[in-house]
Design an enzyme around this catalytic site. Structure first.
Site, PDB file in Angstrom:
ATOM      1  N   HIS A  10       0.861  -1.195   0.000  1.00 19.91           N
ATOM      2  CA  HIS A  10       0.000   0.000   0.000  1.00 19.91           C
ATOM      3  C   HIS A  10       0.890   1.236   0.000  1.00 19.91           C
ATOM      4  O   HIS A  10       1.707   1.413   0.915  1.00 19.91           O
ATOM      5  CB  HIS A  10      -0.893   0.001   1.245  1.00 19.91           C
ATOM      6  CG  HIS A  10      -1.784  -1.205   1.321  1.00 19.91           C
ATOM      7  ND1 HIS A  10      -3.104  -1.188   0.956  1.00 19.91           N
ATOM      8  CD2 HIS A  10      -1.524  -2.494   1.696  1.00 19.91           C
ATOM      9  CE1 HIS A  10      -3.627  -2.383   1.106  1.00 19.91           C
ATOM     10  NE2 HIS A  10      -2.689  -3.206   1.567  1.00 19.91           N
ATOM     11  N   GLU A 191      -7.591 -12.453   5.626  1.00 26.54           N
ATOM     12  CA  GLU A 191      -6.577 -11.855   6.511  1.00 26.54           C
ATOM     13  C   GLU A 191      -7.261 -11.767   7.879  1.00 26.54           C
ATOM     14  O   GLU A 191      -7.096 -12.660   8.697  1.00 26.54           O
ATOM     15  CB  GLU A 191      -6.152 -10.470   5.984  1.00 26.54           C
ATOM     16  CG  GLU A 191      -5.063  -9.800   6.828  1.00 26.54           C
ATOM     17  CD  GLU A 191      -4.841  -8.321   6.468  1.00 26.54           C
ATOM     18  OE1 GLU A 191      -5.715  -7.684   5.852  1.00 26.54           O
ATOM     19  OE2 GLU A 191      -3.782  -7.788   6.870  1.00 26.54           O
ATOM     20  N   ASP A 269       3.416  -5.495   2.306  1.00 26.86           N
ATOM     21  CA  ASP A 269       2.138  -4.904   2.721  1.00 26.86           C
ATOM     22  C   ASP A 269       2.253  -3.421   3.116  1.00 26.86           C
ATOM     23  O   ASP A 269       1.780  -2.554   2.389  1.00 26.86           O
ATOM     24  CB  ASP A 269       1.507  -5.741   3.846  1.00 26.86           C
ATOM     25  CG  ASP A 269      -0.010  -5.699   3.856  1.00 26.86           C
ATOM     26  OD1 ASP A 269      -0.595  -5.059   2.969  1.00 26.86           O
ATOM     27  OD2 ASP A 269      -0.621  -6.317   4.752  1.00 26.86           O
ATOM     28  N   ASP A 270       2.831  -3.150   4.286  1.00 27.78           N
ATOM     29  CA  ASP A 270       3.002  -1.768   4.771  1.00 27.78           C
ATOM     30  C   ASP A 270       4.337  -1.732   5.518  1.00 27.78           C
ATOM     31  O   ASP A 270       4.360  -1.734   6.764  1.00 27.78           O
ATOM     32  CB  ASP A 270       1.859  -1.391   5.723  1.00 27.78           C
ATOM     33  CG  ASP A 270       0.498  -1.532   5.059  1.00 27.78           C
ATOM     34  OD1 ASP A 270       0.103  -0.638   4.303  1.00 27.78           O
ATOM     35  OD2 ASP A 270      -0.157  -2.574   5.290  1.00 27.78           O
TER      36      ASP A 270
END
Ligand code: ADE
Ligand code: ZN
Length: 321
Positions: A10, A191, A269-270
């Site tokens: 992201h 998730e 992801d982050d």
């Protein structure tokens, strides 16, 4: 070094605390003081606090050039780890919340991709995402802007956010719009929702990949179907451990999912929220799931095959692995 490719990250979630602070200062923006811990890292404990912290940090990104910088900064870090390709989730809703138009946000990201390619040869592409907990109306608005503003770097449509809210069928209109315009799509499922959330996504959305999908491990039949249908999983072990889904990387089912014959890929992801990077994910996967160079390169090949970019680019990337 092993060449790497990432399909699940992201963009707002790539900005480090230092970059977020720098942008806030430049923009004269007051950051919520609860965004950071006393050691300067992002402050959150549960998944839902993480989503909230993400929103607070994203509020510092306010202009086209800010998005260019966030994109460039991330791709530059990736290039140092021999990452050859990154598909980044962009969020027009976060940009709008910070006062930006869809096209300024997109042009800023595209400029960052251009600059990083020029300087490092790394290729970036964009998956425009809606945010599930903001509801179906906003999702349809994002999908409409997405199909009305084609750009050569925009290769797909997706959805992140809290999958425990709403139902996939609430987003069928948004996803169908994207699919009918010729795009592939992916959705976060399995998730914080269980296997039934993956099942519902496959039943109601025209997705060709699954964001996470890790909890398919809890339903043998579903796992077998995902393997048989060759539906790629965007697995993010470090993220799942950080948000408390699994106690540690050894307990994460990455290896078992691979052994079940699923098409697996590895993503961060982050990264600053989860103290990780694509390189670290590969390194830790090698250690915890006993993967050698060939297996790691196969994961990169999986990602390139599963990417939403055009076939010519895929050929070029595959030749460079
Ligand atoms: N948005 C940013 N990171 C996310 C994640 N891991 N799950 C769902 N939505 C997200
Ligand atoms: Zn994600």
């Amino acid at each position: 070094m092993v060449k790497k490719a990432e399909l699940h990250v992201h963009l707002e979630g790539t900005a480090t605390p230092a970059l977020v602070k720098k942008l806030a200062e430049k923009n004269g923006a007051d950051l919520d003081p609860t965004t950071f811990k006393s050691d300067g890292e992002f402050s959150w404990t549960t998944f839902w606090e993480f989503l909230d912290c993400y929103d607070k940090a994203a509020a510092a990104i306010r202009s086209k050039d800010d998005y260019r910088l966030v994109t460039y900064d991330y791709l530059a870090r990736c290039a140092r780890e021999d990452v050859i390709y990154v598909e980044m989730f962009s969020s027009p809703d976060h940009a709008a919340e910070a006062g930006m138009s869809y096209s300024d946000h997109l042009e800023g990201i595209a400029a960052g991709i251009d600059d990083a390619y020029r300087d490092f040869g790394i290729v970036g592409r964009i998956i425009v995402t809606c945010v599930r907990h903001l509801g179906p109306e906003k999702a349809l608005r994002v999908a409409t802007a997405f199909v009305n503003n084609p750009h050569p770097f925009v290769v797909g449509f997706g959805m992140g956010g809290d999958e425990t809210q709403f139902h996939p069928k609430d987003f069928t209109a948004a996803f169908n719009l994207a699919q009918r315009a010729g795009y592939q799509t992916t959705n976060h499922a399995g998730e914080f929702g269980g296997p039934e959330s993956i099942r519902a996504s496959l039943d109601h959305l025209p997705i060709t990949r699954i964001g996470h999908g890790v909890r398919a491990i809890e339903d043998g039949e579903l796992l077998e179907e995902i393997a048989d249908r060759r539906i790629p999983l965007e697995l993010c072990p470090g993220s799942n451990v950080s948000t408390g889904l699994y106690g540690d990387r050894k307990l994460h089912p990455f290896g078992k999912i691979m052994e079940a014959g699923c098409v697996v890929t590895l993503s961060s992801d982050d990264p600053p929220f989860f103290a990780t990077s694509v390189g670290y994910e590969y390194e830790q996967a090698a250690i915890n799931y006993d993967l050698g160079t060939k297996a790691l390169e196969d994961i990169t090949r999986n990602a390139v095959h599963a990417a939403f970019c055009d076939d010519d680019l895929k050929e070029r990337l595959l030749a460079s692995i």
